[in-house]
Design a protein around this motif. Structure first.
Motif, PDB file in Angstrom:
ATOM      1  N   ARG A  84       0.815  -1.219   0.000  1.00 43.50           N
ATOM      2  CA  ARG A  84       0.000   0.000   0.000  1.00 43.50           C
ATOM      3  C   ARG A  84       0.847   1.267   0.000  1.00 43.50           C
ATOM      4  O   ARG A  84       0.321   2.362  -0.164  1.00 43.50           O
ATOM      5  CB  ARG A  84      -0.933   0.011   1.218  1.00 43.50           C
ATOM      6  N   LYS A  85       2.150   1.130   0.176  1.00 45.76           N
ATOM      7  CA  LYS A  85       3.009   2.317   0.213  1.00 45.76           C
ATOM      8  C   LYS A  85       3.012   3.007  -1.145  1.00 45.76           C
ATOM      9  O   LYS A  85       2.788   2.379  -2.177  1.00 45.76           O
ATOM     10  CB  LYS A  85       4.424   1.963   0.650  1.00 45.76           C
ATOM     11  N   ILE A  86       3.256   4.320  -1.112  1.00 44.85           N
ATOM     12  CA  ILE A  86       3.270   5.140  -2.325  1.00 44.85           C
ATOM     13  C   ILE A  86       4.512   6.015  -2.259  1.00 44.85           C
ATOM     14  O   ILE A  86       4.826   6.551  -1.195  1.00 44.85           O
ATOM     15  CB  ILE A  86       2.023   6.046  -2.390  1.00 44.85           C
ATOM     16  N   GLU A  87       5.188   6.193  -3.372  1.00 40.80           N
ATOM     17  CA  GLU A  87       6.311   7.127  -3.387  1.00 40.80           C
ATOM     18  C   GLU A  87       5.789   8.517  -3.070  1.00 40.80           C
ATOM     19  O   GLU A  87       4.758   8.938  -3.596  1.00 40.80           O
ATOM     20  CB  GLU A  87       6.994   7.136  -4.750  1.00 40.80           C
ATOM     21  N   LEU A  88       6.497   9.237  -2.219  1.00 40.36           N
ATOM     22  CA  LEU A  88       6.076  10.566  -1.800  1.00 40.36           C
ATOM     23  C   LEU A  88       5.808  11.475  -2.993  1.00 40.36           C
ATOM     24  O   LEU A  88       4.809  12.192  -3.030  1.00 40.36           O
ATOM     25  CB  LEU A  88       7.133  11.198  -0.880  1.00 40.36           C
ATOM     26  N   GLU A  89       6.667  11.408  -3.975  1.00 42.34           N
ATOM     27  CA  GLU A  89       6.538  12.275  -5.148  1.00 42.34           C
ATOM     28  C   GLU A  89       5.273  11.991  -5.945  1.00 42.34           C
ATOM     29  O   GLU A  89       4.769  12.845  -6.654  1.00 42.34           O
ATOM     30  CB  GLU A  89       7.765  12.157  -6.061  1.00 42.34           C
ATOM     31  N   LYS A  90       4.744  10.781  -5.831  1.00 48.31           N
ATOM     32  CA  LYS A  90       3.559  10.395  -6.592  1.00 48.31           C
ATOM     33  C   LYS A  90       2.269  10.512  -5.785  1.00 48.31           C
ATOM     34  O   LYS A  90       1.185  10.424  -6.352  1.00 48.31           O
ATOM     35  CB  LYS A  90       3.713   8.958  -7.094  1.00 48.31           C
ATOM     36  N   ALA A  91       2.369  10.702  -4.487  1.00 47.23           N
ATOM     37  CA  ALA A  91       1.190  10.683  -3.619  1.00 47.23           C
ATOM     38  C   ALA A  91       0.214  11.811  -3.907  1.00 47.23           C
ATOM     39  O   ALA A  91      -0.991  11.632  -3.756  1.00 47.23           O
ATOM     40  CB  ALA A  91       1.623  10.730  -2.157  1.00 47.23           C
ATOM     41  N   PHE A  92       0.705  12.955  -4.332  1.00 47.58           N
ATOM     42  CA  PHE A  92      -0.163  14.116  -4.484  1.00 47.58           C
ATOM     43  C   PHE A  92      -0.504  14.425  -5.934  1.00 47.58           C
ATOM     44  O   PHE A  92      -1.173  15.402  -6.214  1.00 47.58           O
ATOM     45  CB  PHE A  92       0.477  15.332  -3.817  1.00 47.58           C
TER      46      PHE A  92
END
Length: 148
Positions: free
Chosen positions: A25-33
């Motif tokens: 379920r983790k998401i790369e920070l750069e892609k989260a928003f």
């Protein structure tokens, strides 16, 4: 490096952010928003259970370079906030606690890995609103989430 969820909940739970690097379920920070092209993608994040699988060497190297967030939604739902619960208070190591609506907390993300490393100095986790409005100033030093 643990985070407690307690208060006005059916089940207080303890979270260990150091193991989330293996959680699907983790998401790369750069892609989260970044707005998802298909809204169903963001909803499926919350429905997809974590998978315990082997990681390749290449994936492992990526994990050590990137920063990751995980949606807070599943963890809060597992704690089963009571029907009258309306707020989440982030209890912080520095004593400057912050309250937000429970709905905002359920829709937000916890940063647990910065450039492949745990957040030792100002963690164990940081909170980001789903819309990224606090992307430059996340809530830091979170050691507990108290539901009111």
């Amino acid at each position: 490096m643990i985070v407690m969820i307690k208060g006005n909940v059916g089940y207080p739970i303890t979270l260990d952010p150091t193991v989330w690097i293996f959680d699907d379920r983790k998401i790369e920070l750069e892609k989260a928003f970044i707005e998802r092209e298909v809204n169903k993608d963001s909803e499926s994040i919350f429905q997809k259970p974590p998978v315990n699988r082997s990681i390749s060497k290449m994936e492992g190297e990526e994990y050590l370079k990137n920063s990751y967030v995980i949606p807070l939604h599943d963890f809060l739902n597992n704690a089963e906030p009571k029907a009258n619960a309306k707020e989440a208070e982030f209890i912080k190591n520095n004593g400057k606690n912050e309250k937000i609506s429970l709905e905002d907390a359920k829709n937000g993300y916890l940063l647990f890995s910065q450039k492949g490393k745990p957040l030792c100095e100002d963690g164990p986790v940081h909170f980001y609103y789903k819309d990224g409005s606090n992307q430059d100033n996340p809530i830091k030093h979170i050691k507990e989430i108290h539901i009111h």
